[in-house]
Design a protein around this motif. Structure first.
Motif, short mmCIF file in Angstrom:
data_model
loop_
_atom_site.label_atom_id
_atom_site.label_comp_id
_atom_site.label_asym_id
_atom_site.label_seq_id
_atom_site.Cartn_x
_atom_site.Cartn_y
_atom_site.Cartn_z
N VAL A 8 10.18 31.18 30.14
CA VAL A 8 8.74 31.07 29.90
C VAL A 8 8.19 29.79 30.53
O VAL A 8 7.12 29.80 31.16
CB VAL A 8 8.44 31.11 28.38
N LEU A 9 8.92 28.68 30.38
CA LEU A 9 8.50 27.42 31.02
C LEU A 9 8.43 27.57 32.53
O LEU A 9 7.52 27.03 33.18
CB LEU A 9 9.48 26.30 30.65
N MET A 10 9.39 28.29 33.10
CA MET A 10 9.38 28.52 34.54
C MET A 10 8.15 29.34 34.96
O MET A 10 7.51 29.06 35.96
CB MET A 10 10.67 29.22 34.95
N LEU A 11 7.80 30.36 34.15
CA LEU A 11 6.62 31.17 34.46
C LEU A 11 5.33 30.37 34.35
O LEU A 11 4.35 30.66 35.04
CB LEU A 11 6.56 32.39 33.52
N CYS A 12 5.33 29.35 33.48
CA CYS A 12 4.16 28.46 33.41
C CYS A 12 3.87 27.85 34.78
O CYS A 12 2.71 27.74 35.19
CB CYS A 12 4.41 27.33 32.40
N GLU A 13 4.93 27.45 35.46
CA GLU A 13 4.76 26.84 36.79
C GLU A 13 4.54 27.89 37.87
O GLU A 13 3.72 27.71 38.76
CB GLU A 13 5.99 25.99 37.13
N LEU A 14 5.26 29.00 37.78
CA LEU A 14 5.17 30.04 38.81
C LEU A 14 3.77 30.65 38.86
O LEU A 14 3.28 31.04 39.93
CB LEU A 14 6.20 31.13 38.52
N SER A 15 3.09 30.72 37.71
CA SER A 15 1.80 31.43 37.62
C SER A 15 0.60 30.56 38.00
O SER A 15 -0.54 31.02 37.93
CB SER A 15 1.61 31.96 36.20
N ARG A 16 0.82 29.33 38.40
CA ARG A 16 -0.30 28.45 38.71
C ARG A 16 -0.92 28.76 40.07
O ARG A 16 -0.23 28.86 41.08
CB ARG A 16 0.16 26.98 38.73
N ASN A 17 -2.25 28.89 40.10
CA ASN A 17 -3.06 28.82 41.33
C ASN A 17 -2.61 29.74 42.46
O ASN A 17 -2.71 29.39 43.63
CB ASN A 17 -3.07 27.37 41.88
N ASN A 18 -2.09 30.92 42.11
CA ASN A 18 -1.71 31.87 43.15
C ASN A 18 -2.03 33.27 42.65
O ASN A 18 -1.29 33.83 41.84
CB ASN A 18 -0.22 31.74 43.49
N SER A 19 -3.12 33.85 43.12
CA SER A 19 -3.59 35.14 42.59
C SER A 19 -2.61 36.27 42.88
O SER A 19 -2.47 37.20 42.07
CB SER A 19 -4.97 35.47 43.16
N GLN A 20 -1.90 36.20 44.02
CA GLN A 20 -0.92 37.26 44.34
C GLN A 20 0.23 37.25 43.34
O GLN A 20 0.62 38.30 42.82
CB GLN A 20 -0.38 37.06 45.76
N ILE A 21 0.78 36.07 43.10
CA ILE A 21 1.87 35.94 42.11
C ILE A 21 1.37 36.40 40.75
O ILE A 21 2.07 37.11 40.01
CB ILE A 21 2.34 34.46 42.03
N GLN A 22 0.16 36.00 40.39
CA GLN A 22 -0.40 36.36 39.08
C GLN A 22 -0.50 37.88 38.93
O GLN A 22 -0.16 38.43 37.87
CB GLN A 22 -1.78 35.71 38.91
N GLN A 23 -0.95 38.56 39.99
CA GLN A 23 -1.06 40.01 39.91
C GLN A 23 0.31 40.68 39.83
O GLN A 23 0.52 41.63 39.08
CB GLN A 23 -1.84 40.53 41.11
N LEU A 24 1.28 40.16 40.59
CA LEU A 24 2.64 40.72 40.54
C LEU A 24 3.24 40.54 39.14
O LEU A 24 3.90 41.45 38.61
CB LEU A 24 3.53 40.04 41.59
N LEU A 25 3.00 39.38 38.54
CA LEU A 25 3.49 39.14 37.17
C LEU A 25 2.86 40.12 36.19
O LEU A 25 3.54 40.68 35.31
CB LEU A 25 3.21 37.70 36.74
N ALA A 26 1.55 40.34 36.34
CA ALA A 26 0.85 41.25 35.44
C ALA A 26 1.36 42.68 35.59
O ALA A 26 1.58 43.38 34.59
CB ALA A 26 -0.65 41.19 35.70
N TYR A 27 1.58 43.12 36.83
CA TYR A 27 2.06 44.48 37.06
C TYR A 27 3.50 44.67 36.60
O TYR A 27 3.94 45.80 36.38
CB TYR A 27 1.91 44.86 38.53
N ASP A 28 4.23 43.57 36.45
CA ASP A 28 5.60 43.63 35.94
C ASP A 28 5.64 43.50 34.42
O ASP A 28 6.67 43.13 33.84
CB ASP A 28 6.46 42.55 36.59
#
Length: 626
Positions: free
Chosen positions: A180-200
């Motif tokens: 979860v801590l890693m996802l806090c950093e991974l999800s910052r300021n990148n809309s593509q990553i954010q959408q991939l995370l949401a779809y997963d």
């Protein structure tokens, strides 16, 4: 060795040289020894030396570390030692990654190794506890140092994001929490990553953790932080969140946070700080779905969903009950309610229909509760600003609500001595407290913006300023308040000037009544050229621009030819058109204008920063080109 010395400049101390030689020797052992025990002991020695010889371990050992990650995946012990060493290499003693230049450079070196990221993602799929935990920690540290590069690297790996999300399924809480801590950093300021995370399915997985943790768990804050990252200013994710029925789910989480897991025996003690922090994050998530910054269709759909699932009802209970939440939670709740009702007539009317049961067992409408809080000097400034924003949100695009408020001021309305919304607004305008007078002026201004017929209705309002004297019109009262201040009390003058500008705009009757009093024109034409007024240079520039704009409004609203010519001559004789133009154009260059133009919600941190209103700026910009 020469490479190592170059990092420290000329004449490195002998201790550093000796340390470097020891590092070099252990690195060589890892590379050349055939016995597993010897390699393992050499890695342990390197790990123990990182704190003292961080640069040497990071640079000299980099190649051998990469080789182990790539070729020794079947050996968890060597993998774990290597990963622990790399995590330590990227960790600064002061824990301030923003200023850790060495960590930045070493992270960059790692990421340039072609085998590195594929190896880390492969190790993450192993079930060994230590190796998995350390690889997550290493990825988290890399994201803090070189976020965009790691994000791009993960996206370029087959199923890269999906493999990271899968870690949340790990039943071992330590591993899951690190993920979860890693996802806090991974999800910052990148809309593509954010959408991939949401779809997963990240939303559902994270809410599952939130619902399984104690209410004062810091893990909840981390989960909510990731969800907030995924939703804020991300149109696609907001739509997906809503379509998956997660607004209902967040309403359930909110209810649990407010009343506890066991409603029959609620916790009446003071909340732990972490529970308060968690609730504020939850409120910010709700707010991200209805923010004015969102696409309008998304905001409206979320507002509708929040009314249907009773979330608005739940939040109104917080405002109008004896729940006893902290000022921070109350302030955030008021702002959330403001944005749920803003521009949505159904929600606005629902909010207006709610009431607070007072100690006298009488119902006090929510709008009165807001205005009483807004005008109470003893309330925290941040809460007053939130309440003010909520009241403006009730009026936003709500002609019926604006009309009802002004109706409470008209002579035909029934007056039994009870409090009314209009009466409280007028009391605020007349207050000697600058913030209260400013709030009152802007609140009344919002009643007449974009509703021309209400400007004329407002001319009918009569006030008894002094007991025993004849009532005067509200327009005369506001004008007298302005002129009585001379060049003092800049914040109050700004409020009165904005109100007069909005009132007189497109209302010839109001212009006629205002200009009939020569004292008003004398005040405006003399104060524009006054160089001795109170306030900063920037505040003075705003005031002069508002006065110039008000004179232009008077000119534009004067239709009788002789009266218009007389006003033009007066302005030209006392000021000149060039001065008027320069004053109006100067407003948009001030810090007050720039700050207020950012968001509908006032961003003032101190009372003095309240100066211009967001919606007045829109009106000003639309008409400044006369």
């Amino acid at each position: 060795m020469a490479y190592f010395r170059s990092f420290f400049g000329g004449g490195a101390e002998s201790e550093e040289e000796n340390g470097a030689e020891m590092v070099e020797k252990f690195v060589e052992r890892v590379e050349t020894c055939t016995a597993l025990e010897d390699r393992r002991d050499a890695l342990r020695a390197l790990r123990s030396m990182v704190k003292k010889y961080r640069l040497a371990v990071g640079t000299m050992g980099m190649n051998v570390f990469m080789e182990i990650l790539d070729k020794e995946r079947s050996n968890p012990e060597l993998l774990t030692l290597t990963l622990e060493t790399l995590v330590a290499v990227l960790s600064s003693d002061d824990e301030n990654t923003d200023e850790d230049e060495l960590g930045e450079r070493l992270a960059e070196v790692m990421l340039k190794k072609p085998v590195f990221l594929p190896s880390i993602l492969s190790i993450l799929e192993t079930f060994d506890f230590a190796a998995r935990r350390c690889s997550i920690q290493l990825l988290t540290s890399l994201l803090r140092h070189r976020g965009p590069e790691v994000q791009n690297g993960v996206m370029n790996q087959p199923m890269g994001v999906s493999r990271l999300v899968d870690i949340i399924h790990d039943n071992r809480e330590v591993v899951r929490n690190e993920a979860v801590l890693m996802l806090c950093e991974l999800s910052r300021n990148n809309s593509q990553i954010q959408q991939l995370l949401a779809y997963d399915n990240a939303f559902v997985l994270l809410f599952g953790i939130v619902e399984s943790e104690p209410l004062d768990s810091i893990v909840i804050e981390d989960c909510l932080f990731v969800i907030l990252n995924l939703l804020r200013k991300n149109t696609m994710n907001q739509q997906l969140f809503r379509e998956n029925g997660l607004v209902n789910r967040i309403a359930g989480v909110l209810h649990t946070f407010l009343y506890g897991i066991d409603e029959e025996s609620p916790d009446t003690n003071e909340w732990p700080k972490q529970r308060t922090a968690n609730l504020i994050f939850l409120l910010q998530i709700i707010r991200s779905l209805v923010s004015p910054d969102n696409v309008a269709a998304n905001t409206h759909a979320a507002q509708k969903a929040m009314h249907q699932c009773k979330m608005l009802h739940e939040l109104c209970r917080v405002l109008l009950s004896e729940l006893g939440v902290s000022v921070e939670v109350l302030t955030e709740t008021v702002i959330v309610v403001a944005e749920i009702i803003r521009g949505n007539y159904t929600n606005q009317e629902y909010f207006a229909s709610t009431s607070l049961i007072t100690q006298e067992n009488t119902a006090r409408p929510s709008l009165l509760v807001l205005l009483i809080s807004m005008t109470a000097e003893k309330q925290p400034f941040k809460l007053r600003c939130a309440v003010f924003y909520c009241f403006l949100s009730y009026l936003h695009e709500n002609e019926f609500g604006k009309t009802k408020l002004i109706d409470t001021l008209l002579p035909s309305s029934q007056t039994d001595g009870s409090l009314t919304t209009g009466g409280l607004v007028c009391q605020a305008i007349s207050s000697s407290e600058p913030v209260q007078a400013w709030f009152g002026s802007v609140a009344l201004l919002h009643c007449i913006i974009d509703v021309d017929h209400l400007r004329e209705q407002l001319l009918r309002v009569q006030l008894t300023v002094t007991v025993g004297e004849m009532p005067v019109s509200l327009l005369v009262h506001v004008s007298n308040l302005l002129t009585s201040m001379g060049n003092r009390r800049v914040q109050m003058r700004a409020g009165y000037l904005m109100l007069l500008c909005a009132w007189l705009l497109n209302c010839p009757k109001a212009v006629s009544q205002f200009t009939a009093n020569q004292e008003n024109l004398h005040y405006l034409t003399t104060q524009i050229v006054d160089e001795c007024g109170e306030g900063t240079e920037s505040e003075q520039q705003v005031l002069k621009g508002l006065m110039a704009f008000l004179l232009l409004v008077c000119l534009q609203g004067t239709s009788e030819p002789n009266a218009k010519k007389s006003l033009e001559q007066l302005i030209e004789r006392r000021i000149s058109k060039d001065t008027i133009t320069a004053a109006v154009e100067g407003v948009s260059r001030t810090e007050q204008f720039v700050r207020a133009a950012q968001k509908p919600q006032p961003l003032a941190k101190t009372p003095n920063e309240l100066f211009i209103d967001y919606h007045f700026i829109k009106l000003f910009k639309a008409n400044e080109g006369w």
